[in-house]
Design an enzyme around this catalytic site. Structure first.
Site, short mmCIF file in Angstrom:
data_model
loop_
_atom_site.label_atom_id
_atom_site.label_comp_id
_atom_site.label_asym_id
_atom_site.label_seq_id
_atom_site.Cartn_x
_atom_site.Cartn_y
_atom_site.Cartn_z
N SER A 43 0.79 -1.23 0.00
CA SER A 43 0.00 0.00 0.00
C SER A 43 0.82 1.28 0.00
O SER A 43 0.33 2.31 -0.45
CB SER A 43 -0.97 0.02 1.18
OG SER A 43 -0.30 0.24 2.39
N LYS A 87 -0.19 5.02 6.62
CA LYS A 87 -0.80 5.69 5.47
C LYS A 87 -0.36 7.16 5.46
O LYS A 87 0.22 7.66 6.42
CB LYS A 87 -2.33 5.64 5.53
CG LYS A 87 -2.92 4.25 5.62
CD LYS A 87 -2.75 3.47 4.35
CE LYS A 87 -3.38 2.09 4.50
NZ LYS A 87 -3.02 1.20 3.42
#
Length: 163
Positions: A43, A87
């Site tokens: 990710s 993130k």
């Protein structure tokens, strides 16, 4: 004889206090100041490696409200509270965020407004990231820390800034 017991008791109390201070130190540093963590998965490609990077995160900025767009953060996953994900903050409260529904197919996109007390997080690899595009804005309280330095692998050693 009583003086000897007093001396032994004082020594025991002194050592117990030293151990208590050490235990407090072991609790405070990784929970409230900074800690290392292993980040792996697709990710955050290309910023972080698929096979795993060891990064340092500080745990002060988010408590002081010093998180901003572009910061890499450790977040308690809204889908699995036992999992911490890394993130990038893409939107802060009040921001309007536009995102593709499926970046692999088509050009359909959606727009969302980040509510008060929330942030919008996304992985750098939009093709392989489970992030706010799927579970929505994340409460600010789920932020666990701000990633600022990579220590492993050695060839990528150095600060991680805003990209």
């Amino acid at each position: 004889m009583f003086g000897q017991w007093r001396s032994v008791a004082k020594e025991a109390v002194d050592r117990a206090l030293i151990m208590a201070e050490f235990c407090c130190f072991l609790h405070v540093i990784p929970n409230y100041l900074c800690s290392s963590t292993i980040v792996h998965g697709p990710s955050m490609l290309p910023t972080l490696n698929l096979t795993g990077d060891v990064v340092i995160a500080e745990h002060v900025s988010h408590r002081l409200g010093k998180i901003s767009r572009g910061d890499l953060v450790l977040v308690c996953s809204p889908q699995n509270p036992r999992k911490i994900v890394t993130k990038r903050v893409v939107g802060m409260e009040g921001d309007t965020v536009s995102f593709f529904l499926d970046p692999n197919f088509g050009d359909r996109y959606r727009t969302a407004v980040v509510p008060k007390g929330h942030v919008w997080i996304q992985g750098d690899n939009v093709y392989a990231s489970n992030d706010s595009r799927y579970f929505g804005p994340v409460p600010y309280g789920l932020i666990q820390g701000k990633v600022f330095f990579r220590v492993w692998p050695p060839d990528s050693f150095g600060p991680l800034g805003k990209d």
